[in-house]
Design an enzyme around this catalytic site. Structure first.
Site, mmCIF file in Angstrom:
data_model
loop_
_atom_site.group_PDB
_atom_site.id
_atom_site.type_symbol
_atom_site.label_atom_id
_atom_site.label_comp_id
_atom_site.label_asym_id
_atom_site.label_seq_id
_atom_site.Cartn_x
_atom_site.Cartn_y
_atom_site.Cartn_z
ATOM 1 N N SER A 145 5.259 154.448 2.629
ATOM 2 C CA SER A 145 4.928 155.163 3.163
ATOM 3 C C SER A 145 5.653 155.827 4.572
ATOM 4 C CB SER A 145 3.334 155.160 4.681
ATOM 5 O OG SER A 145 3.965 154.133 5.854
ATOM 6 N N HIS A 445 -3.702 120.557 25.121
ATOM 7 C CA HIS A 445 -4.118 120.933 26.200
ATOM 8 C C HIS A 445 -2.249 120.913 26.598
ATOM 9 C CE1 HIS A 445 -5.768 121.405 30.130
ATOM 10 N NE2 HIS A 445 -4.752 120.573 30.692
#
Length: 466
Positions: A145, A445
């Site tokens: 495009s 964590h």
């Protein structure tokens, strides 16, 4: 009929992410493959004048912003921060070269013939490139495009620029007006805003990022406004008058009303992209286009002409490099007799502003419009330990799940590294996971990904850390 200079199993037209990936996968599967590209380097818009150079400038401008304004909060004193714009552009150039050279190496490794020039069909089974004729059993149109023009605002890549020119401005604008509040406009507007430009975004619709979840759009506008961007929504640019020092824009309310003028030294035109089919000789091959100028294809990327296929930005669907890549792999596998497939419900999209915006699947608005009953779980980065440690607490993760089955239907993220975090959500959707599946998956964590787990818990009303 002219005798072909060479005959192939497959000729791919266009060497952007869709085209070069299709060529590589086809070669891996044993097809004699050539790829036509009119640019002197491979990689198409994405690698040369799109995704890659823009990310290089986005990252570099984030570092500049951080050095000038953010490091003091971490106990790091920095004095005399200066912008070296030529140096920053040099970084961009090096990154682009490394990427396009990499694709060139992959073509040689996979023995893909590269045809330099503009391809034009002369019949359904042959093309002409720079005066030479080539034949193939199959063709894949992957021409991508280009920037959509706007009547009354003519881009010259000097004062009125598209994304191409915005990547190479010779100076930091005093005032940059961005026409279009979509991904490209916000990303490149962010670059120049961080480097010191006043940035005004003019958007025809009533919100920025109009294809995103509505809550994400509103929150992102607030965040970018805090960073210094100005927004004129529900507004249209009806004219642009260039002067020696800049551009005078005429702006009106989208629904009509009194016009005003805005003075800028540079204007970025970024109202979207349109499929590139110019000069391909599609009429000579008999290939049909749809009402928006895209190549019409079926679910297997076939056009109406036997042996001619199309992928990427030139066909219907999201104009995303990774969507084109997946289609490139799929079409090559189909041509080799395999079952190539793309799951369009699990294609992520990312806006590389700071913080980033990432999404996959359907938005709340889409689910409501479709009459789908859903549950939403949301968790803020503000309540995440790692985000606090990083001073990156803006944003949230929102998970949308089917009210009856709990299957994940969409995920929407604003936050640091959202483009990376979204990957686990895409994988979850690819495998048909429920929100509970994500919630019961152990997350390390302290990490930002814990926000995804907490949002999944929140779908069932049982988030832990809030």
């Amino acid at each position: 009929m002219t005798e072909p200079a060479a005959t192939y199993d497959l000729i791919v037209i266009g060497a952007g992410p869709g085209g070069y990936v299709a060529a590589i996968r086809a070669a891996q599967l044993g097809l004699k493959t050539a790829c036509v590209e009119k640019m002197p380097t491979l990689g198409g818009t994405c690698l040369n004048i799109g995704c890659i150079p823009s990310k290089a400038l986005l990252h570099a401008s984030e570092k500049f912003e951080e050095a000038g304004h953010a490091l003091a909060a971490f106990g790091i004193k920095v004095a005399g921060v200066e912008l070296d714009l030529p140096g920053m552009m040099g970084h961009k150039t090096k990154v682009v070269k490394a990427n396009v050279d990499g694709v060139d190496f992959l073509f040689k490794k996979n023995k893909i013939d590269r045809l330099l020039g503009h391809a034009r069909f002369t019949a359904k089974d042959r093309i002409e490139v720079e005066g030479k004729t080539y034949a193939a059993k199959a063709f894949v149109i992957a021409t991508g495009s280009d920037s959509t023009p706007l009547k009354g605002v003519e881009a010259d890549e000097t004062r009125i620029v598209t994304s191409t020119g915005a990547l190479s401005l010779p100076e930091v604008p005093k005032h940059l007006v961005v026409i279009g509040g979509g991904v490209i406009g916000l990303e490149l507007g962010s670059v120049w805003s961080r480097l010191g430009a006043k940035v005004t975004v003019v958007e025809f619709l009533d919100r920025i990022l109009p294809t995103n979840d509505g809550e994400v759009s509103k929150q992102m506008q607030r965040i970018l406004a805090k960073q210094g961007m100005t927004f004129k929504l529900s507004s249209k640019v009806t004219g642009a008058q260039k002067t020696d020092t800049g551009v005078t824009l005429t702006v009106e309310p989208a629904k009509g009303g009194a016009a005003e003028t805005i003075e800028a030294d540079y204007v970025l035109l970024s109202i979207g992209r349109r499929p590139y089919t110019e000069g391909l000789g599609l009429d000579a091959a008999g290939v049909e286009l749809d009402e928006r100028g895209r190549v019409k294809t079926d679910k297997h990327f076939r056009t109406n002409v036997e042996g001619i296929y199309a992928i990427g930005d030139v066909i219907a669907g999201a104009m995303l490099a990774h969507k084109a890549e997946d289609e490139g792999v799929a079409v090559a596998e189909i041509l080799a007799g395999q079952a190539g497939h793309v799951n369009y419900d699990a294609i992520p999209s990312v806006v590389y502003t700071w913080p980033e915006v990432a999404s996959v699947g359907r938005s709340e608005e889409e689910l409501k419009q479709a009459g789908v009953e859903y549950k939403a779980g949301k968790f803020p980065f503000l309540a995440n330990g790692r985000a606090r440690a990083m001073n990156a607490t803006d944003g949230f993760v929102k998970i949308l799940a089917d009210a009856k089955t709990d299957r994940v239907l969409g995920v929407h993220i604003i936050g640091a590294e959202a483009g990376t975090i979204i990957a686990e959500c895409v994988l979850a959707m690819e495998f048909g996971a429920s929100a509970e599946d994500i919630a019961r998956t152990c997350h390390a964590h302290p990490t930002l990904n814990e926000v995804v787990k907490e949002a999944a818990l929140a779908v069932d009303g049982r988030a832990i850390h809030i």
